[in-house]
Motif scaffolding. Structure first.
Motif, mmCIF file in Angstrom:
data_model
loop_
_atom_site.group_PDB
_atom_site.id
_atom_site.type_symbol
_atom_site.label_atom_id
_atom_site.label_comp_id
_atom_site.label_asym_id
_atom_site.label_seq_id
_atom_site.Cartn_x
_atom_site.Cartn_y
_atom_site.Cartn_z
ATOM 1 N N ALA A 135 9.054 3.684 3.574
ATOM 2 C CA ALA A 135 9.174 3.181 4.944
ATOM 3 C C ALA A 135 8.211 3.902 5.881
ATOM 4 C CB ALA A 135 10.614 3.352 5.432
ATOM 5 N N ALA A 136 8.116 5.217 5.735
ATOM 6 C CA ALA A 136 7.221 5.987 6.599
ATOM 7 C C ALA A 136 5.765 5.604 6.372
ATOM 8 C CB ALA A 136 7.427 7.479 6.353
ATOM 9 N N LEU A 137 5.361 5.528 5.120
ATOM 10 C CA LEU A 137 3.972 5.188 4.835
ATOM 11 C C LEU A 137 3.655 3.756 5.234
ATOM 12 C CD1 LEU A 137 3.398 7.017 1.432
ATOM 13 C CD2 LEU A 137 2.046 7.304 3.516
ATOM 14 N N ALA A 138 4.602 2.845 5.071
ATOM 15 C CA ALA A 138 4.375 1.465 5.493
ATOM 16 C C ALA A 138 4.135 1.399 6.996
ATOM 17 C CB ALA A 138 5.560 0.591 5.098
ATOM 18 N N GLN A 139 4.917 2.156 7.748
ATOM 19 C CA GLN A 139 4.729 2.194 9.204
ATOM 20 C C GLN A 139 3.359 2.758 9.552
ATOM 21 O OE1 GLN A 139 7.861 4.109 11.467
ATOM 22 N NE2 GLN A 139 6.419 4.791 13.032
ATOM 23 N N LEU A 140 2.960 3.813 8.880
ATOM 24 C CA LEU A 140 1.686 4.456 9.184
ATOM 25 C C LEU A 140 0.504 3.585 8.772
ATOM 26 C CD1 LEU A 140 2.817 8.007 8.114
ATOM 27 C CD2 LEU A 140 2.032 7.385 10.406
ATOM 28 N N TYR A 141 0.566 2.981 7.588
ATOM 29 C CA TYR A 141 -0.502 2.069 7.161
ATOM 30 C C TYR A 141 -0.572 0.856 8.084
ATOM 31 C CZ TYR A 141 -1.806 4.209 2.669
ATOM 32 O OH TYR A 141 -2.298 5.044 1.697
ATOM 33 N N ALA B 178 0.835 -1.208 0.000
ATOM 34 C CA ALA B 178 0.000 0.000 0.000
ATOM 35 C C ALA B 178 0.866 1.253 0.000
ATOM 36 C CB ALA B 178 -0.925 -0.011 1.214
ATOM 37 N N ALA B 179 1.962 1.204 0.752
ATOM 38 C CA ALA B 179 2.878 2.347 0.803
ATOM 39 C C ALA B 179 3.539 2.588 -0.544
ATOM 40 C CB ALA B 179 3.927 2.116 1.881
ATOM 41 N N VAL B 180 3.985 1.523 -1.181
ATOM 42 C CA VAL B 180 4.611 1.660 -2.509
ATOM 43 C C VAL B 180 3.624 2.288 -3.488
ATOM 44 C CG1 VAL B 180 5.548 0.396 -4.472
ATOM 45 C CG2 VAL B 180 6.237 -0.229 -2.152
ATOM 46 N N ALA B 181 2.385 1.841 -3.440
ATOM 47 C CA ALA B 181 1.372 2.385 -4.347
ATOM 48 C C ALA B 181 1.128 3.864 -4.075
ATOM 49 C CB ALA B 181 0.076 1.597 -4.186
ATOM 50 N N SER B 182 1.082 4.235 -2.797
ATOM 51 C CA SER B 182 0.831 5.633 -2.442
ATOM 52 C C SER B 182 1.991 6.548 -2.827
ATOM 53 C CB SER B 182 0.556 5.759 -0.937
ATOM 54 O OG SER B 182 -0.687 5.172 -0.604
#
Length: 261
Positions: free
Chosen positions: A129-135, A67-71
């Motif tokens: 990395a940041a978005l993966a942590q948040l998701y 999901a983070a990669v996509a965002s």
């Protein structure tokens, strides 16, 4: 002389800062002023699309990393990668150690040098990395971060287009938008975006409200030294510098949103 309307500003913002099929009817400095003042609105739409794809993948059973990669991929796609390319070119120009004229020539070349590659990789890794942590912690916080970071990125462009910041070249996007926004108007937009971000964060709690507002404030604060460095180094701003500022601000906002969890 025709008077620019708010619609002209929106067309300019979406037509120059995204690949969305918006026809820019006016390219004069008055329309550019309106466009740069509306830049955060374009960021809001880009961020909304990024969050939407991330949430869709989570709904379909994908993990936070995908999901983070996509965002992260959506803003790149909606700008044809121009901001990332500008980041890499600016890093090469700053790291070249050459004169301003030679550095600008290096930035116009189609290839990417070692400084650009390293900067690009590190920034993309930090964003993912940041978005993966948040998701991973909360789908709502991940989606909010995608929207806030994209909006903060375009807010940095509004501030970079303020009066007193010259263009490094007589042509290009940098020349078209350099110094078109009055300082007071730029600060007003920044204050408005910070307040709206805080209000959006409040939907998740009081702590999130403060952190989200701080994330936007930190984004523009972090982008400012880079802007000043580029003005000193190149003699002003270019389209590449605007791209570098956007990616720097987006990354800073995401990092702040990850802290204190």
């Amino acid at each position: 002389m025709l008077t620019s309307s708010p619609l002209d500003g929106l067309r300019f913002a979406f037509g120059t800062l995204t690949v969305l099929p918006v026809r820019v009817r006016r390219w004069d400095r008055e329309a550019a002023r309106g466009g740069m003042l509306c830049a955060p609105v374009a960021g809001l739409v880009v961020g909304g699309c990024a969050a939407g794809l991330g949430l869709l993948l989570l709904l379909l059973g994908a993990g936070p990393l995908l999901a983070a990669v996509a965002s992260v991929a959506v803003p790149a796609a909606l700008t044809r990668g121009l901001h990332l390319d500008g980041l890499a070119d600016t890093a090469d120009g700053l790291g070249s150690g050459r004169s301003a004229e030679d550095a600008l020539r290096i930035m116009k070349q189609s290839d990417i040098g070692p400084f650009g590659v390293l900067t690009l990789v590190l920034v993309l890794l930090a964003q993912v990395a940041a978005l993966a942590q948040l998701y991973g912690g909360s789908w709502a916080r991940g989606a909010l971060a995608a929207v806030v970071s994209a909006t903060a990125a375009r807010l940095a462009l509004t501030l970079a287009a303020r009066a007193g910041v010259p263009a490094a070249r007589p042509e290009g996007l940098g020349a078209a938008v350099a110094a078109v926004v009055p300082r007071g108007a730029a600060l007003t937009v920044a204050a408005g975006v910070i307040c709206v971000a805080g209000a959006a964060g409040a939907c998740l709690g009081g702590y999130d409200s403060v952190r989200t507002a701080l994330a936007v404030a930190a984004a523009v604060v972090v982008a400012e030294p880079l802007l000043r460095r580029c003005v000193r180094r190149f003699g002003g701003v270019t389209g590449d510098v605007f791209g570098a500022l956007a990616e720097t601000a987006a990354t800073a906002a995401l990092v702040v949103l990850c802290l204190g969890r």
